[in-house]
Design an enzyme around this catalytic site. Sequence first.
Site, PDB file in Angstrom:
ATOM      1  CG  ASP A  29      -1.649   1.055   1.099  1.00 49.99           C
ATOM      2  OD1 ASP A  29      -2.542   1.400   0.334  1.00 49.99           O
ATOM      3  OD2 ASP A  29      -2.519   1.475   2.064  1.00 49.99           O
ATOM      4  CG  ASN A  31       1.642   1.506  -5.220  1.00 51.87           C
ATOM      5  OD1 ASN A  31       3.269   1.442  -4.163  1.00 51.87           O
ATOM      6  ND2 ASN A  31       1.310   0.639  -5.719  1.00 51.87           N
ATOM      7  CG  HIS A  46      -0.723   2.317  -9.205  1.00 55.71           C
ATOM      8  ND1 HIS A  46      -0.769   1.951  -7.556  1.00 55.71           N
ATOM      9  CD2 HIS A  46      -1.472   3.574 -10.101  1.00 55.71           C
ATOM     10  CE1 HIS A  46      -1.615   2.501  -7.521  1.00 55.71           C
ATOM     11  NE2 HIS A  46      -2.270   3.183  -8.411  1.00 55.71           N
ATOM     12  CB  SER A  75     -12.874  -8.360  -4.749  1.00 53.11           C
ATOM     13  OG  SER A  75     -12.664  -8.309  -2.794  1.00 53.11           O
ATOM     14  CD  GLU A  76     -12.649  -5.537  -1.294  1.00 54.99           C
ATOM     15  OE1 GLU A  76     -12.229  -5.702  -1.010  1.00 54.99           O
ATOM     16  OE2 GLU A  76     -13.872  -6.587  -0.518  1.00 54.99           O
ATOM     17  CG  LEU A 140       9.940 -17.049  -3.703  1.00 51.63           C
ATOM     18  CD1 LEU A 140      10.453 -16.062  -2.772  1.00 51.63           C
ATOM     19  CD2 LEU A 140       8.784 -17.195  -4.520  1.00 51.63           C
ATOM     20  NE  ARG A 197      -2.907  -1.922   4.766  1.00 53.35           N
ATOM     21  CZ  ARG A 197      -3.836  -1.579   4.147  1.00 53.35           C
ATOM     22  NH1 ARG A 197      -4.396  -2.612   4.312  1.00 53.35           N
ATOM     23  NH2 ARG A 197      -4.709  -0.870   3.438  1.00 53.35           N
ATOM     24  CG  LEU A 204      -5.368  -7.700   8.796  1.00 50.17           C
ATOM     25  CD1 LEU A 204      -6.135  -9.258   8.828  1.00 50.17           C
ATOM     26  CD2 LEU A 204      -4.285  -7.706   8.552  1.00 50.17           C
ATOM     27  CB  SER A 205      -7.947  -3.784   3.025  1.00 48.89           C
ATOM     28  OG  SER A 205      -7.340  -2.946   4.001  1.00 48.89           O
TER      29      SER A 205
HETATM   30  C1  IPE Z   1      -5.266  -3.094   0.454  1.00 48.31           C
HETATM   31  O1  IPE Z   1      -4.698  -1.351  -1.072  1.00 48.31           O
HETATM   32  C2  IPE Z   1      -5.332  -3.165  -1.414  1.00 48.31           C
HETATM   33  C3  IPE Z   1      -4.034  -4.002  -1.876  1.00 48.31           C
HETATM   34  C4  IPE Z   1      -2.892  -3.107  -1.275  1.00 48.31           C
HETATM   35  C5  IPE Z   1      -3.930  -4.835  -2.995  1.00 48.31           C
HETATM   36  P1  IPE Z   1      -6.435  -0.150  -0.215  1.00 48.31           P
HETATM   37  O2  IPE Z   1      -5.277   1.255  -0.623  1.00 48.31           O
HETATM   38  O3  IPE Z   1      -6.867  -0.624  -1.601  1.00 48.31           O
HETATM   39  O4  IPE Z   1      -7.021  -0.107   1.442  1.00 48.31           O
HETATM   40  P2  IPE Z   1      -7.600   0.153   1.924  1.00 48.31           P
HETATM   41  O5  IPE Z   1      -8.678   0.748   0.969  1.00 48.31           O
HETATM   42  O6  IPE Z   1      -6.805   1.838   2.227  1.00 48.31           O
HETATM   43  O7  IPE Z   1      -8.430  -0.455   2.895  1.00 48.31           O
HETATM   44  C1  IPE Z   2      -1.434   0.621  -3.232  1.00 54.16           C
HETATM   45  O1  IPE Z   2      -1.105   1.726  -3.468  1.00 54.16           O
HETATM   46  C2  IPE Z   2      -1.971  -0.405  -4.222  1.00 54.16           C
HETATM   47  C3  IPE Z   2      -3.570  -0.977  -5.111  1.00 54.16           C
HETATM   48  C4  IPE Z   2      -4.353  -0.502  -4.366  1.00 54.16           C
HETATM   49  C5  IPE Z   2      -3.767  -1.462  -5.887  1.00 54.16           C
HETATM   50  P1  IPE Z   2      -2.676   2.700  -3.418  1.00 54.16           P
HETATM   51  O2  IPE Z   2      -3.113   3.173  -5.451  1.00 54.16           O
HETATM   52  O3  IPE Z   2      -3.325   2.190  -2.295  1.00 54.16           O
HETATM   53  O4  IPE Z   2      -1.930   3.821  -3.121  1.00 54.16           O
HETATM   54  P2  IPE Z   2      -2.658   5.099  -2.035  1.00 54.16           P
HETATM   55  O5  IPE Z   2      -2.873   4.483  -0.097  1.00 54.16           O
HETATM   56  O6  IPE Z   2      -2.988   5.584  -2.356  1.00 54.16           O
HETATM   57  O7  IPE Z   2      -1.226   5.790  -1.267  1.00 54.16           O
HETATM   58 MG    MG Z   3      -4.167   2.493  -0.440  1.00 53.75          MG
END
Ligand code: IPE
Ligand code: IPE
Ligand code: MG
Length: 249
Positions: A29, A31, A46, A75-76, A140, A197, A204-205
Amino acid sequence: MTTAQAPDSPIGQAAGSATVPRHIAIIMDGNGRWAAQRKLPRAAGHRAGAEAVRKVLQAAADHGIEVLTLYAFSSENWRRSKEEIADLTGLMRFYLERELKTIEKEGVRLKLIGDYAAFGRDLAGQLERAVERTKANSRLTLVVALNYGSQAEIAAAARDLATAAVAGTIDPSTIDEKAIGDRLETAGLPPLDLLIRTSGEVRLSNFLLWQAAYAELLFTDTLWPDFDERALADALSRYASRQRRFGGR
Ligand code: IPE
Ligand code: IPE
Ligand code: MG
């Protein structure tokens, strides 16, 4: 030390000092925030995140980690804009094309969890070919969670068991933790030892809820694109300092 638990239950592992985890999972998380800090578009975050995947995969293999499970798309995450979803799928395609040779050469076996078919035939086909080409590798296992949601995974296992019970092929009174675990997409993988995380969020999302029952949890403020070999080594040493008890003493 031995326990009364079934040996293949994650909770039945021997208690004691943790050493090198066999199975690490990462919620990659941050990016978007990494990009925002640099006044760049989210897509640049990304892209930088994909580079971090390359480094961490290599480092995990060098440390002798058996399984690395990466949360790449939940999935969200369909709640994001069409543009961002297109950027992410384009990046997956690009990364796979560019990295497959290295993945093969490094002895990495690719495995997918989640309903990746939702990304369309092209990407799904490309992913399946990569799984096929790497299936004999054993250094791996890289598990990539794509359109993955843990609650849906558990619901599917429950549906499976209910169907078998109605068909009379399974006795409901025999349904235990193992019966469910065996029907999750992670069946056959070693128990999850360490769940990391990045980005400072402490949740845990919808990732590996069942599998994390006795995993060590590690939350770091580092944004995913900044997570590198050193960050992994640091996570491993923090893990090694944990005392795993599994309910014992
Ligand atoms: C969790 O990150 C999903 C991935 C890293 C792929 P999110 O950025 O989507 O999670 P929330 O929305 O902050 O819970
Ligand atoms: C994680 O980074 C990548 C995915 C969920 C695909 P985010 O895009 O959620 O980055 P933030 O949380 O907005 O910084
Ligand atoms: Mg995020």
